[in-house]
Design a protein around this motif. Sequence first.
Motif, PDB file in Angstrom:
ATOM      1  N   LEU A  54       0.789  -1.258   0.046  1.00 15.80           N
ATOM      2  CA  LEU A  54       0.098   0.056  -0.089  1.00 15.80           C
ATOM      3  C   LEU A  54       1.070   1.135  -0.072  1.00 15.80           C
ATOM      4  N   LEU A  55       0.386   2.215  -0.567  1.00 18.71           N
ATOM      5  CA  LEU A  55       0.805   3.595  -0.546  1.00 18.71           C
ATOM      6  C   LEU A  55       0.629   4.064   0.607  1.00 18.71           C
ATOM      7  N   TYR A  56      -0.344   4.019   1.443  1.00 20.94           N
ATOM      8  CA  TYR A  56      -0.640   4.921   2.654  1.00 20.94           C
ATOM      9  C   TYR A  56      -1.320   3.808   3.570  1.00 20.94           C
ATOM     10  N   PRO A  57      -0.318   2.840   4.271  1.00 22.60           N
ATOM     11  CA  PRO A  57      -0.946   1.991   5.240  1.00 22.60           C
ATOM     12  C   PRO A  57      -1.359   2.549   6.569  1.00 22.60           C
ATOM     13  N   GLU A  58      -0.746   3.933   6.558  1.00 18.37           N
ATOM     14  CA  GLU A  58      -1.263   4.646   8.047  1.00 18.37           C
ATOM     15  C   GLU A  58      -2.765   4.781   7.999  1.00 18.37           C
ATOM     16  N   LEU A  59      -3.509   4.731   6.729  1.00 15.45           N
ATOM     17  CA  LEU A  59      -4.776   5.176   6.806  1.00 15.45           C
ATOM     18  C   LEU A  59      -5.650   4.002   6.890  1.00 15.45           C
ATOM     19  N   SER A  60      -6.687   4.260   7.621  1.00 13.63           N
ATOM     20  CA  SER A  60      -7.798   3.063   7.906  1.00 13.63           C
ATOM     21  C   SER A  60      -8.852   3.428   6.693  1.00 13.63           C
ATOM     22  N   GLU A  61      -9.397   2.186   6.393  1.00 13.73           N
ATOM     23  CA  GLU A  61     -10.386   2.042   5.102  1.00 13.73           C
ATOM     24  C   GLU A  61     -11.622   2.769   5.380  1.00 13.73           C
ATOM     25  N   SER A  62     -12.019   3.751   4.831  1.00 19.49           N
ATOM     26  CA  SER A  62     -13.328   4.307   4.845  1.00 19.49           C
ATOM     27  C   SER A  62     -13.038   5.844   5.607  1.00 19.49           C
ATOM     28  N   THR A  63     -11.795   6.066   6.175  1.00 18.23           N
ATOM     29  CA  THR A  63     -11.535   7.108   6.818  1.00 18.23           C
ATOM     30  C   THR A  63     -11.989   8.750   6.051  1.00 18.23           C
ATOM     31  N   LEU A  64     -12.682   9.777   6.791  1.00 18.00           N
ATOM     32  CA  LEU A  64     -12.858  10.850   5.836  1.00 18.00           C
ATOM     33  C   LEU A  64     -11.349  11.620   5.554  1.00 18.00           C
ATOM     34  N   ILE A  65     -11.070  11.950   4.819  1.00 12.02           N
ATOM     35  CA  ILE A  65      -9.927  12.637   4.201  1.00 12.02           C
ATOM     36  C   ILE A  65      -9.889  14.217   4.078  1.00 12.02           C
ATOM     37  N   GLY A  66     -11.250  14.377   3.408  1.00 23.08           N
ATOM     38  CA  GLY A  66     -11.350  15.858   3.138  1.00 23.08           C
ATOM     39  C   GLY A  66     -12.696  16.161   2.364  1.00 23.08           C
ATOM     40  N   VAL A  67     -12.704  17.358   1.847  1.00 24.06           N
ATOM     41  CA  VAL A  67     -14.015  17.591   0.752  1.00 24.06           C
ATOM     42  C   VAL A  67     -13.299  18.022  -0.427  1.00 24.06           C
ATOM     43  N   ILE A  68     -13.995  17.807  -1.460  1.00 26.69           N
ATOM     44  CA  ILE A  68     -13.824  18.367  -2.710  1.00 26.69           C
ATOM     45  C   ILE A  68     -14.980  18.913  -3.429  1.00 26.69           C
ATOM     46  N   SER A  69     -14.892  20.144  -4.197  1.00 21.59           N
ATOM     47  CA  SER A  69     -15.943  20.790  -4.766  1.00 21.59           C
ATOM     48  C   SER A  69     -15.673  21.005  -6.339  1.00 21.59           C
ATOM     49  N   PHE A  70     -16.320  20.645  -7.257  1.00 18.50           N
ATOM     50  CA  PHE A  70     -16.071  20.901  -8.760  1.00 18.50           C
ATOM     51  C   PHE A  70     -17.200  21.686  -9.235  1.00 18.50           C
ATOM     52  N   PRO A  71     -16.794  23.081  -9.823  1.00 20.60           N
ATOM     53  CA  PRO A  71     -17.618  23.950 -10.488  1.00 20.60           C
ATOM     54  C   PRO A  71     -18.356  23.624 -11.630  1.00 20.60           C
ATOM     55  N   LYS A  72     -17.763  22.708 -12.434  1.00 16.72           N
ATOM     56  CA  LYS A  72     -18.388  22.165 -13.368  1.00 16.72           C
ATOM     57  C   LYS A  72     -17.997  20.554 -13.707  1.00 16.72           C
ATOM     58  N   ALA A  73     -18.642  19.800 -14.522  1.00 16.76           N
ATOM     59  CA  ALA A  73     -18.589  18.719 -14.768  1.00 16.76           C
ATOM     60  C   ALA A  73     -17.282  17.810 -14.817  1.00 16.76           C
ATOM     61  N   ALA A  74     -16.925  16.711 -13.898  1.00 19.70           N
ATOM     62  CA  ALA A  74     -15.512  16.376 -14.167  1.00 19.70           C
ATOM     63  C   ALA A  74     -15.792  14.663 -14.465  1.00 19.70           C
ATOM     64  N   THR A  75     -14.605  14.160 -14.312  1.00 16.75           N
ATOM     65  CA  THR A  75     -14.761  12.746 -14.258  1.00 16.75           C
ATOM     66  C   THR A  75     -13.815  12.097 -13.114  1.00 16.75           C
ATOM     67  N   ASP A  76     -14.016  10.884 -12.966  1.00 17.98           N
ATOM     68  CA  ASP A  76     -13.343  10.101 -11.987  1.00 17.98           C
ATOM     69  C   ASP A  76     -12.230   9.442 -12.738  1.00 17.98           C
ATOM     70  N   PHE A  77     -11.593   8.665 -11.933  1.00 16.09           N
ATOM     71  CA  PHE A  77     -10.260   7.815 -12.424  1.00 16.09           C
ATOM     72  C   PHE A  77     -10.571   6.811 -13.449  1.00 16.09           C
ATOM     73  N   ARG A  78     -12.160   6.265 -13.409  1.00 13.58           N
ATOM     74  CA  ARG A  78     -12.446   5.303 -14.299  1.00 13.58           C
ATOM     75  C   ARG A  78     -13.231   6.104 -15.532  1.00 13.58           C
ATOM     76  N   GLY A  79     -13.075   7.340 -15.593  1.00 13.23           N
ATOM     77  CA  GLY A  79     -13.577   8.059 -16.835  1.00 13.23           C
ATOM     78  C   GLY A  79     -15.083   8.356 -16.675  1.00 13.23           C
ATOM     79  N   GLN A  80     -15.887   7.861 -15.686  1.00 14.44           N
ATOM     80  CA  GLN A  80     -17.104   8.030 -15.454  1.00 14.44           C
ATOM     81  C   GLN A  80     -17.374   9.832 -14.984  1.00 14.44           C
ATOM     82  N   PRO A  81     -18.561  10.136 -15.531  1.00 11.82           N
ATOM     83  CA  PRO A  81     -18.815  11.674 -15.484  1.00 11.82           C
ATOM     84  C   PRO A  81     -19.031  11.880 -13.724  1.00 11.82           C
TER      85      PRO A  81
END
Length: 218
Positions: A80-107
């Motif tokens: 793992l890249l981040y073994p110090e983090l527990s699964e499902s832990t809240l990391i932060g908040v992100i806000s998109f002002p216009k349509a974006a895509t995730d890493f899979r290319g989904q809108p």
Amino acid sequence: MRQLSSILVAVTLCLTCGAQTAGLETLGPPTPDLGVPAAVVQVLDFHGNRLRLADGSVLCDIWLRKSVPAQTANKESNELLYPELSESTLIGVISFPKAATDFRGQPIAPGTYTVRYELIPEDGNHLGVSPNRDFLLLVPAALDLDPGALFKFDELVQMSRKATGTNHPGPLSLAQASELATSLTKDAEDHWLFSSVLKQDRGRDLPFALIVKGTAAQ
């Protein structure tokens, strides 16, 4: 006059070049219109970052958590890249002002999302999706009311499906980070990476990098 005109032209060109440089702007806390639950706002760092691309457009705004609960590195830590983090832990908040895509290319629709740490399952169904297992899953902010909550994998996936409107969750891939600095850069694979520092509740600074624009190799 010619000399003055030359100076003015040079200044204009410099300003134009500067406007084409990707970079970051410091923000205050999320404003009420973004719809981030009050309990989540309370655990976020007061200062966020606005990410601008080279054309001057705003890609997204990001607020990281003030202090992220840390766990002891587990037996999978070498994978793992981040073994110090527990699964499902809240990391932060992100806000998109216009349509974006995730890493899979989904809108991903314009809006505000919480991001929680998760791992790609080792079940044989996700081979080749990414060179590493570490991801952040997008969840519509209005649905994520308790920053201290931890979810089972299937529960978090179900919540993240609300971000994509599909049968798949909305992942943003984490990447290797090595510097304790905040920046926005593009890698050789045409991915835009936001790098910063996660402050852990044990007082340790954890270098952190997230692909905020770009998709997995097809």
